[in-house]
Design a protein around this motif. Structure first.
Motif, short mmCIF file in Angstrom:
data_model
loop_
_atom_site.label_atom_id
_atom_site.label_comp_id
_atom_site.label_asym_id
_atom_site.label_seq_id
_atom_site.Cartn_x
_atom_site.Cartn_y
_atom_site.Cartn_z
N ASN A 1 0.83 -1.21 0.00
CA ASN A 1 0.00 0.00 0.00
C ASN A 1 0.86 1.26 0.00
OD1 ASN A 1 -2.92 -0.76 0.20
ND2 ASN A 1 -2.12 -1.98 1.89
N THR B 1 -11.82 1.67 -2.44
CA THR B 1 -10.91 0.96 -1.53
C THR B 1 -11.26 -0.53 -1.51
OG1 THR B 1 -12.31 1.11 0.45
CG2 THR B 1 -10.85 2.99 -0.01
N GLY B 2 -10.33 -1.33 -1.04
CA GLY B 2 -10.58 -2.77 -0.92
C GLY B 2 -11.62 -3.07 0.15
N THR B 3 -11.58 -2.25 1.21
CA THR B 3 -12.58 -2.42 2.27
C THR B 3 -13.98 -2.15 1.73
OG1 THR B 3 -10.97 -1.84 3.99
CG2 THR B 3 -13.30 -1.54 4.54
N ASN C 1 -15.05 -5.13 -0.45
CA ASN C 1 -15.48 -6.28 0.36
C ASN C 1 -16.83 -6.03 1.02
OD1 ASN C 1 -13.15 -7.71 -0.21
ND2 ASN C 1 -12.10 -7.08 1.65
N HIS D 1 -8.91 -10.31 6.57
CA HIS D 1 -8.88 -8.85 6.62
C HIS D 1 -10.25 -8.32 7.05
CE1 HIS D 1 -8.21 -4.71 5.13
NE2 HIS D 1 -6.96 -5.00 5.37
N GLU E 1 -10.78 -4.19 8.95
CA GLU E 1 -11.75 -3.33 8.25
C GLU E 1 -12.65 -2.57 9.22
OE1 GLU E 1 -13.39 -5.30 4.76
OE2 GLU E 1 -11.35 -5.81 4.11
N THR F 1 -9.84 -15.21 0.93
CA THR F 1 -8.93 -14.16 0.45
C THR F 1 -7.88 -14.78 -0.45
OG1 THR F 1 -9.28 -13.01 2.55
CG2 THR F 1 -7.47 -12.22 1.17
N GLU G 1 -4.17 -13.29 3.56
CA GLU G 1 -3.55 -12.23 4.38
C GLU G 1 -2.12 -12.62 4.77
OE1 GLU G 1 -6.58 -13.41 4.66
OE2 GLU G 1 -7.84 -11.64 4.46
N ASP H 1 -11.98 -12.13 -1.67
CA ASP H 1 -11.28 -10.85 -1.45
C ASP H 1 -10.01 -10.92 -2.28
OD1 ASP H 1 -9.87 -9.19 1.52
OD2 ASP H 1 -9.57 -8.88 -0.63
N ALA I 1 -7.80 -8.52 -3.07
CA ALA I 1 -6.96 -7.31 -2.95
C ALA I 1 -5.61 -7.54 -3.63
CB ALA I 1 -6.78 -6.94 -1.48
N ARG I 2 -5.12 -8.79 -3.57
CA ARG I 2 -3.87 -9.16 -4.24
C ARG I 2 -4.12 -10.28 -5.25
NH1 ARG I 2 -2.72 -7.91 0.96
NH2 ARG I 2 -1.43 -6.04 1.17
N LYS J 1 -3.05 -2.22 -4.70
CA LYS J 1 -1.78 -2.67 -4.14
C LYS J 1 -0.77 -3.09 -5.21
CE LYS J 1 -4.74 -3.65 -0.48
NZ LYS J 1 -5.31 -2.32 -0.73
C1 LIG Z 1 -6.23 -8.87 2.03
C2 LIG Z 1 -6.73 -7.45 2.01
N1 LIG Z 1 -8.04 -7.22 1.74
C3 LIG Z 1 -8.56 -5.98 1.73
C4 LIG Z 1 -7.76 -4.89 1.97
C5 LIG Z 1 -8.43 -3.54 2.03
O1 LIG Z 1 -7.94 -2.63 1.19
P1 LIG Z 1 -8.01 -1.08 1.59
O2 LIG Z 1 -6.91 -0.87 2.59
O3 LIG Z 1 -7.78 -0.39 0.28
O4 LIG Z 1 -9.36 -0.81 2.17
C6 LIG Z 1 -6.39 -5.05 2.24
C7 LIG Z 1 -5.51 -3.88 2.47
O5 LIG Z 1 -4.33 -3.90 2.17
C8 LIG Z 1 -5.87 -6.36 2.28
O6 LIG Z 1 -4.56 -6.58 2.60
#
Ligand SMILES: Cc1ncc(COP(=O)(O)O)c(C=O)c1O
Ligand SMILES: C[C@H](O)[C@H](N)C(=O)O
Length: 349
Positions: free
Chosen positions: A7, A58-60, A63, A84, A89, A140, A144, A171, A173-174, A204
């Protein structure tokens, strides 16, 4: 030597250039521009299927809103105990679903254990209203702790989830880091393996601020336009998210960025394995390396300018931390330089 999080990385040049290129002139707002339409089509092609896609910041948000779209009264989301969703979150999933709860499931190295998932699902008796009801399972990918589910593991989980008539959320995010590690197509790692809703992350991996919620079952997306707007995630200038994703997907830039991040992590992990100070907690599969270090050594490295954080060791029974040691997460990114890795390993000794 920046290993605190991907990030921290900025935006890859082609993505920054696309942003500035599309900053000029007027364009229909709120996701109605030609650029938005073209990108929606691009996602259908990328995943080789009819899908619905919604851009968020955002990722949050991705989700939380994905889960809101499939929510049920008294709903439970079953996810890994270190997810996460639970850990980082700040109650957003519970808030945006108006009170859905998160049921933690055990499993080694960040992956939901299919047997533990089945056991938890069996607890829900549809005739016993007091408990509420399951509404989704979320996994995920990459997890994580930087591990991945292979296709067989994805199919085993989705098979259980669908036996209970539930949607499977991923999820991602990656997502790119997992995809290149497994060398799969986006379709093979999602809907062909039973994933119904995906949080597709770009932030990310070289985007400035670009996330997408993808529904592989369009009927699940009916309320999403309103859910997104009510959550204040409908950007007036959605073209700027679209501009990022256009460059991100062009010429497979996204895959190259993730490959580089993963390769840097592997180089770091191999160096740690050869060192006399650090010990890998487990082999990295993507761009996250987990290392066990004497706390004094970690402080010495941080004093010398290395940026990384302690990571709560998962309650993994196989993981013994020697006295005076802690676990640390080292994250590489698309802009990690080989020189940073060499400098860190030289310091580590
Ligand atoms: C596995 C995972 N999911 C979701 C997120 C949420 O992303 P954000 O921080 O943009 O809300 C992150 C943040 O790095 C993450 O590591
Ligand atoms: C941990 C923090 O929330 C962020 N998701 C990261 O991976 O750096």
């Amino acid at each position: 030597m920046f290993f605190a999080s991907d990030n921290w990385a900025g935006a890859a040049d082609p993505i920054a250039e696309s942003l500035s290129r599309h900053a000029k002139g007027m364009s229909p707002a709120y996701g109605t521009s030609d650029l938005d339409r073209r990108l929606e089509q691009r996602f259908n092609e990328l995943f080789e299927t009819e899908l619905e896609v919604f851009f968020v910041g955002t990722g949050t948000a991705a989700n939380s809103l994905a889960l809101s779209a499939v929510n049920r009264p008294g709903g439970f989301v079953l996810c890994h105990r270190d997810a996460h969703l639970i850990e980082d979150e700040c109650g957003a999933p519970e808030f945006f679903t108006s009170g859905a709860r998160l049921a933690p499931i055990t499993g080694d190295l960040g992956r939901v254990c299919p047997r533990a998932l089945q056991k938890q699902l069996r607890r829900f008796d549809p005739n016993f209203v007091h408990h509420g009801q399951p509404m989704a399972v979320s996994i995920t990918q990459a997890t994580e702790v930087g591990t991945v589910y292979d296709v067989d593991q994805l199919n085993e989980i989705s098979g259980i989830v669908h036996d209970y008539g539930l949607p499977l959320h991923m999820d991602g995010a990656r997502f790119a880091n997992a995809l290149v590690h497994l060398d799969l197509t986006p379709a093979e790692m999602t809907w062909k393996a039973g994933v119904d809703v995906l949080s597709f992350g770009g932030t990310k991996n070289g985007c400035w601020c670009a996330e997408a919620v993808i529904f592989f079952r369009p009927e699940l997306a009916k309320q999403m336009p309103f859910i997104r707007k009510r959550a204040a995630q409908l950007f007036s200038k959605t073209r700027f998210i679209a501009a990022q994703f256009h460059a991100y997907l062009d010429d497979d830039l996204w895959l190259g960025l993730a490959k580089h991040a993963n390769e840097m992590a592997t180089r770091l992990a191999e160096g740690i394995e050869k060192s006399s100070t650090g010990e890998l907690a487990w082999k990295n599969q993507t761009n996250e390396v987990f290392v066990i270090l004497p706390k004094s050594e970690a402080e010495r490295l941080q004093d010398a300018g290395a940026r990384f954080y302690p990571w709560p060791a998962p309650n993994d029974p196989n993981l013994e931390l020697p006295d005076g040691h802690s676990m640390y997460r080292l994250v590489t990114s698309f802009c990690t330089e080989p020189g940073e890795i060499e400098q860190f390993l030289k310091l580590l000794g």
